[in-house]
Design a protein around this motif. Structure first.
Motif, PDB file in Angstrom:
ATOM      1  N   SER A 164       0.843  -1.191   0.000  1.00 37.33           N
ATOM      2  CA  SER A 164       0.000   0.000   0.000  1.00 37.33           C
ATOM      3  C   SER A 164       0.876   1.238   0.000  1.00 37.33           C
ATOM      4  N   GLY A 165       0.629   2.100  -0.932  1.00 39.35           N
ATOM      5  CA  GLY A 165       1.267   3.397  -0.932  1.00 39.35           C
ATOM      6  C   GLY A 165       2.734   3.392  -1.289  1.00 39.35           C
ATOM      7  N   VAL A 166       3.319   4.540  -1.086  1.00 31.36           N
ATOM      8  CA  VAL A 166       4.710   4.784  -1.415  1.00 31.36           C
ATOM      9  C   VAL A 166       5.493   4.927  -0.125  1.00 31.36           C
ATOM     10  N   LYS A 167       6.703   4.435  -0.141  1.00 33.31           N
ATOM     11  CA  LYS A 167       7.573   4.542   1.018  1.00 33.31           C
ATOM     12  C   LYS A 167       7.943   6.012   1.232  1.00 33.31           C
ATOM     13  N   PRO A 168       7.828   6.532   2.457  1.00 33.18           N
ATOM     14  CA  PRO A 168       8.172   7.942   2.694  1.00 33.18           C
ATOM     15  C   PRO A 168       9.672   8.193   2.576  1.00 33.18           C
ATOM     16  N   PHE A 169      10.019   9.452   2.287  1.00 28.90           N
ATOM     17  CA  PHE A 169      11.419   9.816   2.090  1.00 28.90           C
ATOM     18  C   PHE A 169      12.238   9.586   3.357  1.00 28.90           C
ATOM     19  N   LEU A 170      11.671   9.842   4.525  1.00 28.65           N
ATOM     20  CA  LEU A 170      12.396   9.647   5.777  1.00 28.65           C
ATOM     21  C   LEU A 170      12.798   8.181   5.963  1.00 28.65           C
ATOM     22  N   LEU A 171      11.926   7.272   5.596  1.00 30.41           N
ATOM     23  CA  LEU A 171      12.245   5.853   5.681  1.00 30.41           C
ATOM     24  C   LEU A 171      13.358   5.494   4.702  1.00 30.41           C
ATOM     25  N   ARG A 172      13.319   6.066   3.494  1.00 32.20           N
ATOM     26  CA  ARG A 172      14.386   5.827   2.523  1.00 32.20           C
ATOM     27  C   ARG A 172      15.724   6.344   3.048  1.00 32.20           C
ATOM     28  N   LEU A 173      15.712   7.510   3.673  1.00 31.90           N
ATOM     29  CA  LEU A 173      16.941   8.078   4.219  1.00 31.90           C
ATOM     30  C   LEU A 173      17.482   7.227   5.365  1.00 31.90           C
ATOM     31  N   CYS A 174      16.600   6.737   6.218  1.00 27.58           N
ATOM     32  CA  CYS A 174      17.029   5.845   7.303  1.00 27.58           C
ATOM     33  C   CYS A 174      17.624   4.556   6.748  1.00 27.58           C
ATOM     34  N   GLU A 175      17.046   4.025   5.688  1.00 31.21           N
ATOM     35  CA  GLU A 175      17.587   2.822   5.070  1.00 31.21           C
ATOM     36  C   GLU A 175      18.972   3.074   4.492  1.00 31.21           C
ATOM     37  N   VAL A 176      19.170   4.236   3.868  1.00 33.88           N
ATOM     38  CA  VAL A 176      20.496   4.577   3.339  1.00 33.88           C
ATOM     39  C   VAL A 176      21.507   4.652   4.474  1.00 33.88           C
ATOM     40  N   LEU A 177      21.133   5.233   5.603  1.00 32.68           N
ATOM     41  CA  LEU A 177      22.050   5.342   6.736  1.00 32.68           C
ATOM     42  C   LEU A 177      22.376   3.973   7.336  1.00 32.68           C
ATOM     43  N   VAL A 178      21.393   3.083   7.409  1.00 30.85           N
ATOM     44  CA  VAL A 178      21.649   1.738   7.921  1.00 30.85           C
ATOM     45  C   VAL A 178      22.567   0.976   6.967  1.00 30.85           C
ATOM     46  N   PHE A 179      22.325   1.106   5.664  1.00 27.89           N
ATOM     47  CA  PHE A 179      23.203   0.459   4.695  1.00 27.89           C
ATOM     48  C   PHE A 179      24.622   1.025   4.758  1.00 27.89           C
ATOM     49  N   TYR A 180      24.751   2.335   5.010  1.00 28.74           N
ATOM     50  CA  TYR A 180      26.078   2.942   5.182  1.00 28.74           C
ATOM     51  C   TYR A 180      26.801   2.311   6.372  1.00 28.74           C
ATOM     52  N   CYS A 181      26.093   2.122   7.462  1.00 30.60           N
ATOM     53  CA  CYS A 181      26.700   1.509   8.649  1.00 30.60           C
ATOM     54  C   CYS A 181      27.116   0.060   8.375  1.00 30.60           C
ATOM     55  N   LEU A 182      26.288  -0.686   7.651  1.00 31.84           N
ATOM     56  CA  LEU A 182      26.621  -2.078   7.345  1.00 31.84           C
ATOM     57  C   LEU A 182      27.828  -2.182   6.422  1.00 31.84           C
ATOM     58  N   ILE A 183      27.904  -1.316   5.418  1.00 30.51           N
ATOM     59  CA  ILE A 183      29.063  -1.322   4.520  1.00 30.51           C
ATOM     60  C   ILE A 183      30.307  -0.858   5.275  1.00 30.51           C
ATOM     61  N   GLY A 184      30.171   0.115   6.161  1.00 27.18           N
ATOM     62  CA  GLY A 184      31.307   0.550   6.981  1.00 27.18           C
ATOM     63  C   GLY A 184      31.797  -0.559   7.895  1.00 27.18           C
ATOM     64  N   LEU A 185      30.880  -1.317   8.459  1.00 27.94           N
ATOM     65  CA  LEU A 185      31.264  -2.458   9.290  1.00 27.94           C
ATOM     66  C   LEU A 185      32.032  -3.487   8.468  1.00 27.94           C
ATOM     67  N   LEU A 186      31.563  -3.752   7.260  1.00 31.69           N
ATOM     68  CA  LEU A 186      32.261  -4.693   6.387  1.00 31.69           C
ATOM     69  C   LEU A 186      33.647  -4.180   6.025  1.00 31.69           C
ATOM     70  N   ALA A 187      33.778  -2.878   5.807  1.00 36.70           N
ATOM     71  CA  ALA A 187      35.085  -2.290   5.504  1.00 36.70           C
ATOM     72  C   ALA A 187      36.042  -2.442   6.690  1.00 36.70           C
ATOM     73  N   PHE A 188      35.544  -2.207   7.894  1.00 37.77           N
ATOM     74  CA  PHE A 188      36.396  -2.389   9.077  1.00 37.77           C
ATOM     75  C   PHE A 188      36.768  -3.848   9.281  1.00 37.77           C
ATOM     76  N   ALA A 189      35.855  -4.754   8.964  1.00 35.91           N
ATOM     77  CA  ALA A 189      36.169  -6.185   9.063  1.00 35.91           C
ATOM     78  C   ALA A 189      37.246  -6.566   8.053  1.00 35.91           C
ATOM     79  N   PHE A 190      37.155  -6.025   6.832  1.00 34.25           N
ATOM     80  CA  PHE A 190      38.204  -6.271   5.843  1.00 34.25           C
ATOM     81  C   PHE A 190      39.544  -5.731   6.334  1.00 34.25           C
ATOM     82  N   GLU A 191      39.517  -4.525   6.888  1.00 34.89           N
ATOM     83  CA  GLU A 191      40.752  -3.920   7.393  1.00 34.89           C
ATOM     84  C   GLU A 191      41.347  -4.750   8.518  1.00 34.89           C
TER      85      GLU A 191
END
Length: 168
Positions: A103-130
């Motif tokens: 139902s409906g369209v995902k709000p922009f705030l939810l999209r922004l929160c998802e981008v921030l969570v994905f940033y944290c997950l990719i950063g965690l993976l980068a630190f694990a690689f390091e």
């Protein structure tokens, strides 16, 4: 693991995960505020579900840090571990989309929160690689601001597709 392989893998994953919230209407987070088509109305059950979801996400992040960061396996073993953890994170992040109604369209705030969570997950993976390659270096706030800015620049094509292109 080879440094070049780690960089190419991280840049590719960053490009995909930065654009994913803008290209897909499916939710990747369980948020405590009223999202369209949520299972629970506003109240303590929604907050409890959200806290439990983020606790599971944090537990998987810690497992990723331990399993990949302390790995002494070769490049193939490390890539296999990254694939296994990506599948597990995909399963956890698929839960909110299954619990939502179409139902409906995902709000922009939810999209922004998802981008921030994905940033944290990719950063965690980068630190694990390091950590798996050698010493982990101390980073200041400037490092995080710059990498977040780069991640948001990578998300720009998805933003343009979602909000700036005319639909006919």
């Amino acid at each position: 693991m080879d440094l070049t392989l780690a960089i190419v893998l991280l840049v590719g994953l960053s490009l995909v995960t930065a654009n994913l919230p803008f290209l897909v209407e499916r939710s990747y987070l369980v948020v405590p505020w009223a999202a369209p088509g949520g299972r629970f109305p506003n109240g303590p059950l929604r907050w409890l579900e959200s806290l439990l979801f983020f606790a599971v996400l944090a537990a998987f992040a810690w497992i990723t840090w331990v399993w990949i960061g302390r790995s002494i396996a070769g490049p193939l073993g490390l890539i296999l571990r990254v694939v296994v953890m990506s599948v597990l994170f995909g399963a956890v992040l698929a839960y909110p989309g299954r619990r939502m109604h179409k139902s409906g369209v995902k709000p922009f705030l939810l999209r922004l929160c998802e981008v921030l969570v994905f940033y944290c997950l990719i950063g965690l993976l980068a630190f694990a690689f390091e950590a798996s390659m050698g010493n982990v270096f101390q980073q200041n706030w400037e490092f995080y601001v710059i990498t977040l800015s780069l991640f948001l620049v990578m998300a720009y094509p998805g933003y343009v597709y979602r909000y700036l292109l005319r639909r006919r």
